[in-house]
Design a protein around this motif. Structure first.
Motif, PDB file in Angstrom:
ATOM      1  N   SER A  18      -3.204   9.464   3.336  1.00 48.17           N
ATOM      2  CA  SER A  18      -3.053   9.050   4.736  1.00 48.17           C
ATOM      3  C   SER A  18      -1.642   8.520   4.959  1.00 48.17           C
ATOM      4  O   SER A  18      -0.842   8.408   4.033  1.00 48.17           O
ATOM      5  N   GLN A  39      -0.028   6.966   1.585  1.00 51.00           N
ATOM      6  CA  GLN A  39      -0.732   6.149   0.609  1.00 51.00           C
ATOM      7  C   GLN A  39      -1.995   6.872   0.164  1.00 51.00           C
ATOM      8  O   GLN A  39      -2.484   7.770   0.836  1.00 51.00           O
ATOM      9  N   PRO A  77      -2.830   5.365  16.866  1.00 50.50           N
ATOM     10  CA  PRO A  77      -3.426   6.219  15.836  1.00 50.50           C
ATOM     11  C   PRO A  77      -3.507   7.672  16.292  1.00 50.50           C
ATOM     12  O   PRO A  77      -3.841   7.959  17.446  1.00 50.50           O
ATOM     13  N   GLU A  95       4.602  -4.483   8.129  1.00 52.12           N
ATOM     14  CA  GLU A  95       3.569  -3.447   8.155  1.00 52.12           C
ATOM     15  C   GLU A  95       2.701  -3.602   9.400  1.00 52.12           C
ATOM     16  O   GLU A  95       2.300  -4.702   9.764  1.00 52.12           O
ATOM     17  N   SER A 149       0.742   5.434   6.802  1.00 50.65           N
ATOM     18  CA  SER A 149       0.870   4.119   7.416  1.00 50.65           C
ATOM     19  C   SER A 149       2.318   3.908   7.840  1.00 50.65           C
ATOM     20  O   SER A 149       3.202   4.705   7.504  1.00 50.65           O
ATOM     21  N   TYR A 150       2.570   2.808   8.566  1.00 54.12           N
ATOM     22  CA  TYR A 150       3.935   2.565   8.989  1.00 54.12           C
ATOM     23  C   TYR A 150       4.194   1.071   9.143  1.00 54.12           C
ATOM     24  O   TYR A 150       3.273   0.263   9.270  1.00 54.12           O
ATOM     25  N   GLN A 170      -5.059   9.654   9.289  1.00 55.88           N
ATOM     26  CA  GLN A 170      -5.966   9.733   8.151  1.00 55.88           C
ATOM     27  C   GLN A 170      -6.949  10.869   8.357  1.00 55.88           C
ATOM     28  O   GLN A 170      -7.010  11.481   9.415  1.00 55.88           O
ATOM     29  N   ASN A 201       0.813  -1.230   0.000  1.00 61.10           N
ATOM     30  CA  ASN A 201       0.000   0.000   0.000  1.00 61.10           C
ATOM     31  C   ASN A 201       0.840   1.272   0.000  1.00 61.10           C
ATOM     32  O   ASN A 201       0.359   2.343   0.391  1.00 61.10           O
ATOM     33  N   TYR A 202       2.089   1.152  -0.428  1.00 61.09           N
ATOM     34  CA  TYR A 202       2.965   2.329  -0.480  1.00 61.09           C
ATOM     35  C   TYR A 202       2.649   3.175  -1.705  1.00 61.09           C
ATOM     36  O   TYR A 202       2.476   2.658  -2.807  1.00 61.09           O
ATOM     37  N   GLY A 205       0.141  -0.764  10.311  1.00 67.73           N
ATOM     38  CA  GLY A 205      -1.169  -0.214  10.001  1.00 67.73           C
ATOM     39  C   GLY A 205      -1.129   1.281   9.771  1.00 67.73           C
ATOM     40  O   GLY A 205      -0.067   1.895   9.684  1.00 67.73           O
ATOM     41  N   LYS A 206      -2.309   1.857   9.706  1.00 69.91           N
ATOM     42  CA  LYS A 206      -2.458   3.273   9.424  1.00 69.91           C
ATOM     43  C   LYS A 206      -2.345   4.059  10.721  1.00 69.91           C
ATOM     44  O   LYS A 206      -2.905   3.679  11.747  1.00 69.91           O
ATOM     45  N   MET A 254       7.669   5.063   7.822  1.00 62.73           N
ATOM     46  CA  MET A 254       6.348   5.640   7.603  1.00 62.73           C
ATOM     47  C   MET A 254       6.257   6.069   6.148  1.00 62.73           C
ATOM     48  O   MET A 254       7.268   6.398   5.512  1.00 62.73           O
TER      49      MET A 254
END
Length: 502
Positions: free
Chosen positions: A251, A242, A329, A266, A253-254, A272, A222-223, A268-269, A239
């Protein structure tokens, strides 16, 4: 505890943390930043600087926080980079044109995503330029150097450092990370691919990995673009952004690893959009307050009322880690204590407004209001309100739509305190309907803490006593909208504005 006391407590707490950070720096023999802030968010308001900017990267130089962003304009107009410095992440000084294409012979447009780093007394600024679409075009990632953080920076090589596509990665969106062993790394990549390369000690040439390669692909799932490397507690955090940068779903993610080159797992997000606060939140950087375990994420985002791709602003919020080392988050909070003596992000409709002395002041008017670009439905809204006249009232507006200049030129609710001796709640739709009123002694020049809790059809108004509401009504006229402040036939001073979801 009322919000003014909370504000004083925050400042005293920050002072204590500053002392601890100072001690840590003295032990290390390094000059500390002049403040070690412990904020929940940008408590003096996001955006924290004025203007359309994106892709912020941050460094700490000589006791100052330095932010270097992209100027968010059409590509042909992206021919310069500005910088902003602050001793405390509150008061910011603009440094215009720290780098321009006039000082880079091969760059003509699309100067993007500056990445700052200091080494051996020299200041380096890595940047993308020209938005090349193939290896046949001139452009890519360059490096400029200066003797001071504010520049002026000049091209160090006379050509790009990375000028071609490797592993499918467009040479843009660079980040430079210097590990604790002194090895520097360059992370970069657009078009859905990310690479890492070693930088030699001179910071202007690329080294090689043990297998002889110059670049390693580290693309996570998802990069899209915008890599950022962070190290904490022996763990490496990659980080990235995406989604499309022009849309609302951009947003961050990392992923985590035990090595700066991966492999990365990975998680998650982490950041966002929030439909109540802002959209398109992405392309981040991270700063650790020196001598502490306090972290902030800097990023750009788009105001809710804007759809132009280049209408992006700089923001920061607190970045917190869980006990297992994962990142919690990020919540985009809404606060403004006006400690920076500006009202960036506020829009006025009538009246004369000014931010100074850590307060937001307006002269008397019939219905002058100032709004944040928010869209909360269920929330708690707080502010300190000081009416300065002997008539009229001053207070909070909420769930506002269709704002304009005029006494009742908006759709939404208003709760205010009046020096004539009452607390009032009503609604407007180009005319005024009072919903409730209750007696209370309100003296001109005396600050009162006003809180509104709106959940569904329930609206409660508190003044000073935050346990027992002065007004409690049910009304279904308006379900969501902007938050702000308003006066009617009085001047007023406002402070410590905050809005939080319920």
């Amino acid at each position: 505890m009322d919000l003014q006391r909370c504000k004083s407590w925050r400042r005293s707490r920050s002072a204590r943390i500053t002392t601890l950070a100072l001690a840590a720096f003295l032990v290390a023999g390094t000059t500390p930043a002049t403040a070690a802030p412990d904020y929940a968010t940008a408590e003096s308001g996001n955006p924290f600087v004025d203007g359309w900017y994106a892709d912020p990267d941050v460094a700490v130089y000589g006791g100052q926080y330095w932010v270097y962003p992209t100027s968010s304009r059409p590509y042909a107009e992206q021919t310069y980079l500005d910088a902003f410095s602050s001793p405390d992440l509150v008061h910011w000084t603009k440094h215009p044109n720290v780098l321009t294409t006039a000082r880079v012979s091969w760059a003509t447009k699309a100067v993007w995503a500056p990445a700052p780093v200091e080494r051996d007394g020299r200041y380096f600024l890595y940047f993308g330029a020209n938005d090349i679409q193939s290896d046949a075009e001139t452009g890519g990632i360059g490096v400029a150097v200066a003797d001071k953080p504010e520049g002026p920076y000049s091209d160090a090589l006379g050509k790009p450092l990375v000028d071609r596509f490797v592993n499918g990665a467009q040479p843009i969106d660079q980040d430079v990370f210097v590990d604790t062993d002194g090895q520097a790394y360059l992370y970069y990549g657009g078009w859905g691919h990310a690479n890492v390369a070693k930088l030699n000690r001179d910071m202007t040439s690329l080294g090689r990995f043990d297998d002889g390669s110059t670049f390693k692909e580290i693309t996570p799932a998802n990069y899209t673009e915008g890599p950022q490397m962070v190290k904490r507690g022996g763990k490496y955090y990659l980080m990235w952004s995406q989604g499309g940068w022009t849309g609302p779903n951009y947003s961050v993610s990392y992923a985590m690893s035990d090595s700066p080159t991966g492999p990365f797992t990975e998680v998650g997000k982490v950041l966002q959009q929030d439909s109540a606060v802002a959209t398109g939140s992405g392309h981040n950087s991270v700063v650790n307050v020196p001598g502490t375990d306090i972290w902030y994420i800097l990023y750009h985002r788009r105001p809710l009322s804007r759809s132009d791709a280049n209408h992006r602003q700089l923001a920061y919020d607190r970045l917190r880690f869980a006990a297992d080392g994962t990142i919690q988050p990020v919540t985009m909070k809404v606060q403004d204590d006006f400690g920076d003596d500006n009202a960036f992000g506020w829009t006025t409709y009538g009246g004369t407004w000014s931010a100074a002395g850590g307060r937001y002041t307006t002269t008397a008017s019939y219905g002058g209001k100032s709004l944040l670009d928010t869209n909360f439905a269920n929330f708690t809204q707080d502010a300190d309100v000081t009416p300065t006249g002997s008539r009229g009232d001053a207070g909070l507006v909420f769930r506002v739509t269709q704002p304009a200049t005029g006494t009742d030129s908006y759709r939404g609710y208003y709760a205010g305190v009046s020096p004539t001796g009452r607390v009032v709640l009503g609604k407007a739709s180009n005319s005024w309907t009072q919903l409730a009123s209750t007696p209370m002694t309100i003296t001109p020049g005396v600050r009162h803490h006003l809180r509104v809790e709106a959940v569904g059809s329930s609206i409660k108004v508190y003044v000073d006593d935050l346990v027992s509401p002065k007004i409690n009504v049910t009304d279904t006229s308006f379900t969501s909208g902007a938050n702000g402040v308003r006066v009617f036939d009085t001047g007023a001073v406002f402070d410590n504005m905050a809005v939080a979801k319920r």
